[in-house]
Design a protein around this motif. Structure first.
Motif, PDB file in Angstrom:
ATOM      1  N   THR A 117      83.891  65.909 -47.890  1.00 53.03           N
ATOM      2  CA  THR A 117      82.813  66.923 -47.482  1.00 53.03           C
ATOM      3  C   THR A 117      82.978  67.727 -46.352  1.00 53.03           C
ATOM      4  O   THR A 117      82.588  68.606 -45.938  1.00 53.03           O
ATOM      5  N   GLU A 161      74.870  73.184 -43.169  1.00 56.60           N
ATOM      6  CA  GLU A 161      76.065  72.791 -43.793  1.00 56.60           C
ATOM      7  C   GLU A 161      76.790  74.086 -44.474  1.00 56.60           C
ATOM      8  O   GLU A 161      75.867  75.021 -44.444  1.00 56.60           O
ATOM      9  N   ASN A 162      77.833  74.120 -44.860  1.00 55.44           N
ATOM     10  CA  ASN A 162      78.597  75.420 -45.129  1.00 55.44           C
ATOM     11  C   ASN A 162      78.865  76.392 -44.022  1.00 55.44           C
ATOM     12  O   ASN A 162      79.288  77.360 -44.346  1.00 55.44           O
ATOM     13  N   ARG A 163      78.319  75.894 -42.888  1.00 51.09           N
ATOM     14  CA  ARG A 163      78.358  76.901 -41.633  1.00 51.09           C
ATOM     15  C   ARG A 163      79.598  76.377 -40.907  1.00 51.09           C
ATOM     16  O   ARG A 163      79.838  75.203 -40.744  1.00 51.09           O
ATOM     17  N   SER A 164      80.360  77.568 -40.549  1.00 49.49           N
ATOM     18  CA  SER A 164      81.670  77.124 -39.875  1.00 49.49           C
ATOM     19  C   SER A 164      81.739  77.024 -38.416  1.00 49.49           C
ATOM     20  O   SER A 164      80.530  77.571 -37.699  1.00 49.49           O
ATOM     21  N   SER A 186      84.063  72.570 -41.072  1.00 47.27           N
ATOM     22  CA  SER A 186      82.619  73.001 -41.642  1.00 47.27           C
ATOM     23  C   SER A 186      82.436  71.640 -42.452  1.00 47.27           C
ATOM     24  O   SER A 186      83.359  70.832 -42.729  1.00 47.27           O
ATOM     25  N   ARG A 205      80.429  70.606 -46.196  1.00 43.41           N
ATOM     26  CA  ARG A 205      79.699  70.979 -47.456  1.00 43.41           C
ATOM     27  C   ARG A 205      78.979  69.865 -48.068  1.00 43.41           C
ATOM     28  O   ARG A 205      79.185  68.802 -47.583  1.00 43.41           O
ATOM     29  N   SER A 232      78.669  69.717 -53.866  1.00 40.28           N
ATOM     30  CA  SER A 232      79.685  70.585 -53.690  1.00 40.28           C
ATOM     31  C   SER A 232      81.114  70.404 -53.860  1.00 40.28           C
ATOM     32  O   SER A 232      81.947  70.865 -54.219  1.00 40.28           O
ATOM     33  N   ASN A 288      84.058  70.957 -56.491  1.00 43.98           N
ATOM     34  CA  ASN A 288      85.266  71.411 -56.202  1.00 43.98           C
ATOM     35  C   ASN A 288      86.413  70.441 -56.296  1.00 43.98           C
ATOM     36  O   ASN A 288      87.333  70.723 -57.229  1.00 43.98           O
TER      37      ASN A 288
END
Length: 733
Positions: A119, A153-156, A214, A216, A220, A224
C-alpha cells in the motif's frame, strides 16, 4: 528558319511510342532507389535515432515466473474410502482450473500486500520523459510504516534525505510535516491538522535526494497486484499452473511472486486442515456407532454357531460371500461420503450426485447378487448372511480408523495438495523493450518509409527526363543534354548574398567539368545548324523561369569565343535578366533597355569578358514596357548591325509561357535559330507541348530542344532510360 532546319527537327524514326506504357523492371527500380539513396539513408537514420531514443527513455520491464503442481484437489477427505469410481471426478485440469480464482483472490493477494507493504509507494522524483534514463536503481529508501487518514490516501508527499540517517517529509508545496531518524517512528501533522506517522527502516541515497511518497487503499493495492499477476495451466489436464508477474525492479518482482505462491500454498494447507477437522469430527461421531454394529454382528454370528451344527461353506458360497461383502462395504462407504458431503454442500453438488449414482448402481448389483444367494441351502444362506455382516462392518470400521489417523495428520497443517515446483528467480534480462528487436523494427520501418517516399516521389514526379521521349513526342531533335553541375551549384551557394563576388563562368573557372564537355558538344551541333540555316543569330528561351538558359548562353558563348570567334550575348530579359551578375551583382548598369530608348549607345552598354572575344550586353534597368521596346524596329536594326559585326549573336529571351517577348524577338529577326531550353525532370509533357504550341502560333519556329540540368540517376529512375555521358580529361600523371 530554312526548310533544312525544319527537316532536322523532324521526328526520330524507330522510337518507342510512349514510355508511359513501359513496365517497371529491375533496372528501373534499382535506378529509382539509387536516385533516392539520401532519402532512404535519412529515413533509416531517423529510425535508428528513434530506436535509441526509445530505449533511452523507456524503462525496462522484467518478468518472473513460478510453477505450481496441483495434486488432484477438490475431493472430500473421505473420498479415498469410495474406491476408484470417483477418480475422474475432480482431478487434473478441473482441479487446477478451480484453483486459479483462489490464487487471484483477495485473501491470498491481500496477505502479500500486507507482508510487503504494497500500500506504500516510494519512487524517486525524476525529470519528465528522460528522467528514467538517469535513474539509479541502487538509490532507495525503505518505508516500513506510513499511517495517515483515509482522506489523504493517494495523495503524493515529498520525502527528502537530510543526512545519512535523517529524513524530512513535506507536502508537495513544501510545507513540512515531520522530520525523523532511520529506525524510529516519527509523527507529525499536516497544515490541515491531519496526523501522520512514518517509519523509515533504511536509506540508501545521497543527501538531498528526493522521493515521492504516497499510500493507497488496501483494496486498490490488491487490484493492482491482481492486474500484474497472470495464472495459466500448462497443458490440458496437466495440473501444473504457471504464475508470472511483470515489473521494473528485476529483484523485487520474483520476491513478490514468491510471496503470492507461498501465501497460496499456506492458504491451501489451512483450508485442507479445516476440511480435515470437519471430516474428523464426522468420523469421530460415526466410529462408536460402527463399533456397536461390529460387536452386534459378531454376537449374532457367535450365537448362530453355538446353537447350530457347524456348516462348511462351499467354494461357490465363499465367492458369493466375498462379492457381497465388497458391495456392502462400498455401499456403506458411499453413504458415509454422502453424509459428510451434505454437511457442506447441497444435494445438487456434482460429487454428491456422482456418489448417489454410484450408490444406485451398487444397490442394483447387490439385488442381483442377493437373488443368487437366495438359491443356496437355508443353513448356508443364513451363515453367509452373518459372516457378511461381520466382515463388512469390521472392514469398514478398520478403514475408518485408518482414515481418522490420516485426517489427524492433515489437521496438523503440515501437508496440502499443492506444491511449488519452481520458485521465481531473478530474470536474466528484460522482457521489454528488447534492444535488438526495437532497433531492427524501427530501422526496418525507416527503410520502408524511405522506400515509400522514393517510390512515391518517382511516380508523382511528372517532369520529363528522357531525351528519347522528348524527340518521339514533340518531333524536335534534342541538340544537347547538359548534365547538372555540382561544382556550379556549390559555387553559387557559396557566393549567394555576397555582392563583392560575381557569378562564376563554369567554362572558364572549372573547364574540366563534364558539363563543359556537353557544352562543347552543343557548340558542334550549333555549328552544323548554322551551316544549314545560314544564320548567326541564336535565341535561347524556355517554357518557364529557372531552366538555365542564361547559364547556357554565357558558357556556350565563352566556348565559342575561346575558338577565336567574336561572340555577343544579349540579355533580352528586361524583367528578370541577371547576366550582369557576371560583372557586378550590385550594379545593373546600362544595358539593352537604355539602348532601345536612346539613353546610351552600343559602346556604352557593351561589356567584354576580360581576355576573351566575348562581349555581353546586359538587360539594363528594368523598364515599364519591355515587350513594346522589343517590338520597335530599332531592336531588329540593332540585331542586324550585331549580325554583321560578330560571328554569332546569342539572345537570352524570357520564358515563353510567362510573356510574349521571345515570340516578338523571333518574329522580328530573319533567319534566327531558336532553341527551347528545358529543365530535366521539371516540365510535364503538357507544359512542353503548350510552350511549343504557343511559340509557333505567335510566328516562332523552333530549331530544336536542349535538355539542361540532367541527372542520369533521376532520369533512369523515372523512365528506365539514361543518357550516356563520360568525363574524358587528360592524364595529368
Amino acid at each position: 528558319m530554312s526548310n533544312t532546319s525544319v527537316e532536322r527537327g523532324g521526328k526520330s524514326p524507330g522510337r518507342v511510342a510512349s514510355l508511359s506504357n513501359e513496365q517497371l523492371d529491375l533496372k528501373r527500380l534499382f535506378a529509382m532507389l539509387l536516385a533516392g539513396k539520401w532519402w532512404i539513408a535519412t529515413c533509416v537514420g531517423i529510425g535508428v535515432l528513434l530506436a535509441i531514443a526509445y530505449l533511452f527513455i523507456t524503462p525496462y520491464v522484467y518478468t518472473a515466473d513460478a510453477l505450481l503442481k496441483i495434486e488432484g484437489g477438490g475431493k472430500s477427505p473421505l473420498s479415498s474410502l469410495v474406491g476408484q469410481g470417483l477418480d475422474g471426478l475432480s482431478g487434473g485440469s478441473d482441479a487446477a482450473l478451480s484453483e486459479i480464482p483462489i490464487i487471484t483472490s483477495r485473501s491470498v493477494l491481500g496477505q502479500s500486500v500486507d507482508d510487503l507493504n504494497l500500500t506504500i509507494n516510494v519512487s524517486p522524483q525524476l525529470l519528465p520523459v528522460i528522467g528514467e534514463a538517469f535513474n539509479d536503481p541502487q538509490k532507495t529508501i525503505n518505508v516500513s510504516k506510513f499511517d495517515l487518514p483515509e482522506n489523504l490516501e493517494n495523495r503524493s508527499f515529498e520525502l527528502s534525505v537530510v543526512s545519512p540517517n535523517t529524513y524530512r517529509l513535506a507536502q508537495t508545496d513544501g510545507s513540512e510535516i515531520l522530520t525523523g531518524t532511520v529506525g524510529k517512528t516519527a509523527t507529525g501533522k499536516t497544515p490541515a491538522g491531519n496526523e501522520v506517522s512514518l517509519l523509515v527502516s533504511s536509506i540508501s541515497a545521497d543527501v538531498g535526494s528526493s522521493f515521492s511518497l504516497s499510500k493507497r487503499s488496501w483494496l486498490s493495492a490488491v487490484n493492482n497486484l491482481k492486474g500484474r499477476l497472470a495464472v495459466v495451466e500448462l497443458g490440458n489436464g496437466s495440473g501444473i499452473l504457471q504464475l508470472s508477474m511483470t515489473g521494473r525492479d528485476k529483484s523485487y518482482v520474483p520476491k513478490l511472486l514468491n510471496s503470492v505462491a507461498k501465501n497460496y500454498v499456506q492458504q491451501n494447507i489451512e483450508a485442507r486442515s479445516k476440511d480435515a477437522e470437519k471430516s474428523l469430527d464426522f468420523l469421530d461421531s460415526q466410529l462408536p456407532k460402527l463399533k456397536q454394529k461390529v460387536n452386534a454382528a459378531e454376537s449374532r454370528l457367535a450365537d448362530y454357531k453355538e446353537n447350530n451344527q457347524p456348516v462348511d461353506l462351499s467354494s461357490e458360497s465363499q465367492a458369493l460371500l466375498q462379492r457381497a461383502s465388497n458391495l456392502e462395504r462400498r455401499k456403506s462407504e458411499l453413504k458415509l461420503e454422502i453424509a459428510q458431503l451434505t454437511e457442506q454442500y447441497t444435494s445438487e453438488y456434482p460429487a454428491v450426485k456422482a456418489d448417489r449414482r454410484q450408490l444406485n448402481q451398487i444397490s442394483e448389483q447387490s439385488l442381483a447378487l442377493q437373488k443368487k444367494i437366495n438359491k443356496l441351502p437355508s443353513n448356508e444362506k443364513e451363515l453367509l448372511s452373518y459372516q457378511r455382516d461381520v466382515k463388512v462392518n469390521t472392514d469398514l470400521y478398520t478403514s475408518l480408523l485408518n482414515k481418522a489417523q490420516e485426517l489427524r495428520v492433515v489437521k496438523a497443517g503440515t501437508i496440502g495438495n499443492v506444491r511449488i515446483v519452481d520458485p521465481a528467480v531473478v530474470p536474466l534480462g528484460p522482457t521489454s523493450p528488447r534492444p535488438k528487436v526495437v532497433v531492427f523494427a524501427l530501422t526496418f520501418l525507416g527503410l520502408l518509409v524511405g522506400l515509400g517516399i522514393v517510390v512515391l516521389r518517382a511516380f508523382l514526379k511528372s517532369g520529363v527526363n528522357d531525351p528519347a521521349e522528348l524527340e518521339t513526342h514533340t518531333g524536335y531533335s534534342v541538340y544537347a543534354v547538359i548534365p547538372f553541375s555540382n561544382w556550379m551549384a556549390k559555387e553559387s551557394r557559396k557566393r549567394a548574398g555576397r555582392q563583392d563576388q560575381p557569378e562564376p563562368i563554369l567554362a572558364r573557372d572549372h573547364g574540366d567539368d563534364v558539363v563543359v564537355e556537353a557544352l562543347r558538344s552543343l557548340r558542334t551541333s550549333l555549328h552544323f545548324a548554322q551551316l544549314e540555316s545560314g544564320s548567326n543569330v541564336v535565341l535561347m528561351t524556355g517554357p518557364a523561369p529557372g531552366v538555365g538558359k542564361s547559364f547556357l548562353s554565357l558558357n556556350l558563348g565563352y566556348l565559342l569565343a575561346d575558338a577565336d570567334r567574336r561572340i555577343l550575348i544579349v540579355d533580352a530579359d528586361m524583367r528578370r535578366g541577371h547576366l550582369h551578375d557576371v560583372f557586378s551583382k550590385s550594379d545593373r548598369g546600362y544595358g539593352l533597355s537604355e539602348l532601345l530608348v536612346d539613353q546610351a549607345g552600343t559602346e556604352d552598354v557593351r561589356r567584354n569578358v576580360k581576355g576573351t572575344n566575348l562581349d555581353v550586353i546586359t538587360s539594363g534597368q528594368i523598364p515599364p514596357n519591355p515587350s513594346e521596346l522589343l517590338m520597335k524596329n530599332k531592336f531588329s536594326k540593332l540585331v542586324d548591325g550585331w549580325r554583321a559585326e560578330y560571328d554569332l549573336v546569342i539572345i537570352d529571351a524570357p520564358p515563353v509561357l510567362a510573356v510574349t517577348d521571345a515570340s516578338i524577338i523571333s518574329g522580328s529577326i530573319d533567319k534566327i535559330i531558336t532553341f527551347m531550353v528545358l529543365h530535366a525532370g521539371e516540365h510535364p509533357m503538357p507544359e512542353i507541348d503548350e510552350a511549343i504550341a504557343r511559340f509557333t502560333r505567335q510566328g516562332g519556329d523552333i530549331a530544336g530542344l536542349i535538355l539542361n540540368r540532367y541527372k542520369a540517376e533521376q532520369a533512369t529512375a523515372s523512365y528506365g532510360h539514361g543518357h550516356y555521358q563520360y568525363a574524358y580529361s587528360s592524364d595529368k600523371s
